[in-house]
Write an enzyme that holds these catalytic residues in place. Sequence first.
Site, PDB file in Angstrom:
ATOM      1  N   HIS A   1       0.824  -1.214   0.000  1.00  0.00           N
ATOM      2  CA  HIS A   1       0.000   0.000   0.000  1.00  0.00           C
ATOM      3  C   HIS A   1       0.856   1.262   0.000  1.00  0.00           C
ATOM      4  CE1 HIS A   1       0.278   0.891   4.423  1.00  0.00           C
ATOM      5  NE2 HIS A   1       0.269  -0.424   4.573  1.00  0.00           N
TER       6      HIS A   1
ATOM      7  N   ASP B   1       6.147   0.684   6.240  1.00  0.00           N
ATOM      8  CA  ASP B   1       4.697   0.422   6.291  1.00  0.00           C
ATOM      9  C   ASP B   1       3.993   1.408   5.374  1.00  0.00           C
ATOM     10  OD1 ASP B   1       2.183  -0.460   6.961  1.00  0.00           O
ATOM     11  OD2 ASP B   1       2.227   0.278   9.008  1.00  0.00           O
TER      12      ASP B   1
ATOM     13  N   GLU C   1      -5.137   1.999   2.989  1.00  0.00           N
ATOM     14  CA  GLU C   1      -5.034   0.753   3.770  1.00  0.00           C
ATOM     15  C   GLU C   1      -5.094   1.017   5.260  1.00  0.00           C
ATOM     16  OE1 GLU C   1      -3.252  -2.428   6.116  1.00  0.00           O
ATOM     17  OE2 GLU C   1      -2.509  -0.373   5.904  1.00  0.00           O
ATOM     18  N   GLU C   2      -4.419   2.079   5.710  1.00  0.00           N
ATOM     19  CA  GLU C   2      -4.324   2.332   7.149  1.00  0.00           C
ATOM     20  C   GLU C   2      -5.691   2.608   7.788  1.00  0.00           C
ATOM     21  OE1 GLU C   2      -1.874   1.557   8.705  1.00  0.00           O
ATOM     22  OE2 GLU C   2      -0.024   1.993   7.639  1.00  0.00           O
TER      23      GLU C   2
END
Length: 356
Positions: free
Chosen positions: A293, A305, A339-340
């Site tokens: 992502h 991330d 995504e988060e």
Amino acid sequence: KKEKKMKYLLLVFVMNLLSQYAGKPLRRGGSYPESFEDIKNEIAGYTDIAKAIIDLAVHGKAQNRSYERLAVFADTIGPRLSGSKNLDAAIKYMFSALQEDGLENVHLEPVKVPHWERGEEFAMMLEPRNHSIAILGLGNSVATPPEGITAEVIVVASFDELHKRAQEAKGKIVVYNEPFISYGETVRYRVQGAVEAAKVGAVASLIRSIASFSIHSPHTGGQSYQPDVPQIPTACISVEDAEMMSRMSLRGTKIVVHLKMGAKTYPDSLSFNTVAEIVGSKYPEQIVLISGHLDSWDVGQGAMDDGGGAFISWEALSLIKDLGLRPKRTLRLVLWTGEEQGGIGAKQYYQLHKVN
């Protein structure tokens, strides 16, 4: 012991099964190799190709390439929060980069994503002494009133303890000092902490960061409200501050905290999943999907991330393209958005593509 025994029995069962079916067809129909021997021979046939891919990545011109690409991207774009201009810039950057890399069917698929901004935030312990508490608001948290919230603290180690002490929690700030077991298990305190605290009448919740190690470093992340439960401000605090307030509380010391959070939630924004392919030669309709992502939280540059996952996935296609290889099945790279905030881009992608 019971778990080890079950694993042992399963292993024995599988080995027995394999010995019974060695050399025999695995499935009916002609679309799969007929035996383990056939599979082994087919895999062995790719030895030279596998070696060429590894050599290119480890020793050849692609050595360190994905790292360098990621470093330039992270340094240039920075944090990429859902709904932000930085995320828009990241998507445009990757769309151009994938085209320049010569990948096929490079395109963007629209997605509506949440747009939340944390604003100014701080927390200060007022009793038993003045102490600045390091905090990071959790995604989608509501703001405090403009003057902030000043309230006594109740420290709990679990949801069970919170429920048992529900009468004490009303009008207070709940501090969760939950022990870290694993990310998967302990993260529920971050996700559900505000809701559980609100159910017993708390005015805010502060959650010990979901981490096995801390250097006075709070960790942000997602959290979820429920429609039928009041929304209260919520943030993560460092492991050290959670432990300190727990010690104070166990001694019977009164703790008072002033919390101020200026978070804002805006209407959903238009964003995109970013897609590129190498089209398959024999079964183009069969998709091998690899992904990461592009969005990240706003307090770091998202290198791991999930910049790492995104750029490794891109590199997989680049290596195959550079060698002039054409896989039998289509390789599809998808760089997800939002995504988060709960896999927003992936969920909308699934709805769009689930028929195939």
